[in-house]
Each structure stands twice: as C-alpha cells, then as structure tokens.
Design an enzyme around this catalytic site. Structure first.
Site, mmCIF file in Angstrom:
data_model
loop_
_atom_site.group_PDB
_atom_site.id
_atom_site.type_symbol
_atom_site.label_atom_id
_atom_site.label_comp_id
_atom_site.label_asym_id
_atom_site.label_seq_id
_atom_site.Cartn_x
_atom_site.Cartn_y
_atom_site.Cartn_z
ATOM 1 N N CYS A 46 0.830 -1.210 0.000
ATOM 2 C CA CYS A 46 0.000 0.000 0.000
ATOM 3 C C CYS A 46 0.861 1.256 0.000
ATOM 4 C CB CYS A 46 -0.958 -0.013 1.191
ATOM 5 S SG CYS A 46 -2.100 -1.425 1.121
ATOM 6 N N THR A 47 1.973 1.216 0.693
ATOM 7 C CA THR A 47 2.906 2.346 0.710
ATOM 8 C C THR A 47 3.535 2.511 -0.668
ATOM 9 O OG1 THR A 47 3.336 2.070 3.072
ATOM 10 C CG2 THR A 47 4.994 3.283 1.790
#
Length: 153
Positions: free
Chosen positions: A46-47
C-alpha cells in the site's frame, strides 16, 4: 457482492478524508478520477502504491486525473500515512465499509492459509460523467500510475 463493469455508472459516495473534510464523488464531476482501493495504511504494498501515485502526481494532474485513495482505515490513520509519506491527494476513511461494498472490493482474502475479510486492491478510472472507463484488477503497486497512463496513451 456488487460486481461493477466498465461502462457502469460509478456508485456515488460521501465520506470523510484524512482532514475530516467530507468528500463525495460528485465533487469531481467533469474530472477524470483514479479511485484506488487498498487494504491498509503504511503496509509495504500500500505504501509502494501510494508513493508511486505521489511521485507521478503532477504528471497525472497534467493528464487531467485526480487521485483518490480509499481504505477502511480511520481518518487518524490516513492523516499519519499522509504526513509520513507526504501524500498530496485525498485519502477516504471508509470505516463503515459502505464504499468498499458498493464497489465490490470487500471480500475474502487468504494470507498464510488464514482466511479473512478485507479490501481487495483494485483501481477504477472514472470519467467526468461518472462512468467507469477502466477497472484494473491486477494492480502493480510499484507502477500503479504507469498502469493508468498506459491505458490512455
């Protein structure tokens, strides 16, 4: 579970962003929107995805796109994520799971043999009329913006 297809009208929504501001899809009428769903703030995939959209944000704006990230994390979690990675776009807190349900991205997942319910990573490209132009099911987290731009070359 809702199954949306390209050409369908995108479900409307209204929810709080990382700043506590109410944001709705209608706010983006007339603009192309990259609506991306991701499982959890500050996790590796997600980062990578958020940072890729951040790094290519000006290019995406230049091509007429707005970026909106959605997860079931809280406003507070989103604010921390935004600050830590200097994210320039809206992150919607869908703690009630209404938006993920409406877009059909809440489902069974499997990690290390353990089944659980969670957000399925998926990106929707919505045009200025609110119609889903493209759905990216297999998101390449490190090249998410490139995947979007490649569609419109």
């Amino acid at each position: 579970m809702t199954i949306l297809k390209e050409g369908d009208k995108a479900p409307g929504f209204s929810a709080k962003d990382q700043n506590g501001k109410t944001v709705s899809l209608a706010d983006y009428a007339g603009k192309n929107v990259i609506l991306y769903f991701y499982p959890k703030d500050d996790t590796p995939g997600c980062t990578a995805e958020a940072c890729d959209f951040r790094d290519n944000y000006q290019s995406l704006l230049g091509k007429g796109f707005e970026v909106i990230g959605v997860s079931t994390d809280s406003e507070k979690s989103h604010k921390k994520f935004e600050k830590k990675y200097d994210l320039p776009f809206v992150l919607i807190a869908d703690e009630s799971q209404e938006i993920v349900q409406a877009y059909g991205v809440w489902g069974e997942k499997n990690m290390f043999g353990k089944k659980y319910m969670g957000t399925i990573r998926k990106t929707f490209i919505i045009d200025g009329e609110g119609v889903i132009k493209k759905i990216i099911d297999k998101v390449n987290t490190e090249n998410a913006s490139e995947q979007v731009l490649a569609i419109f070359k």
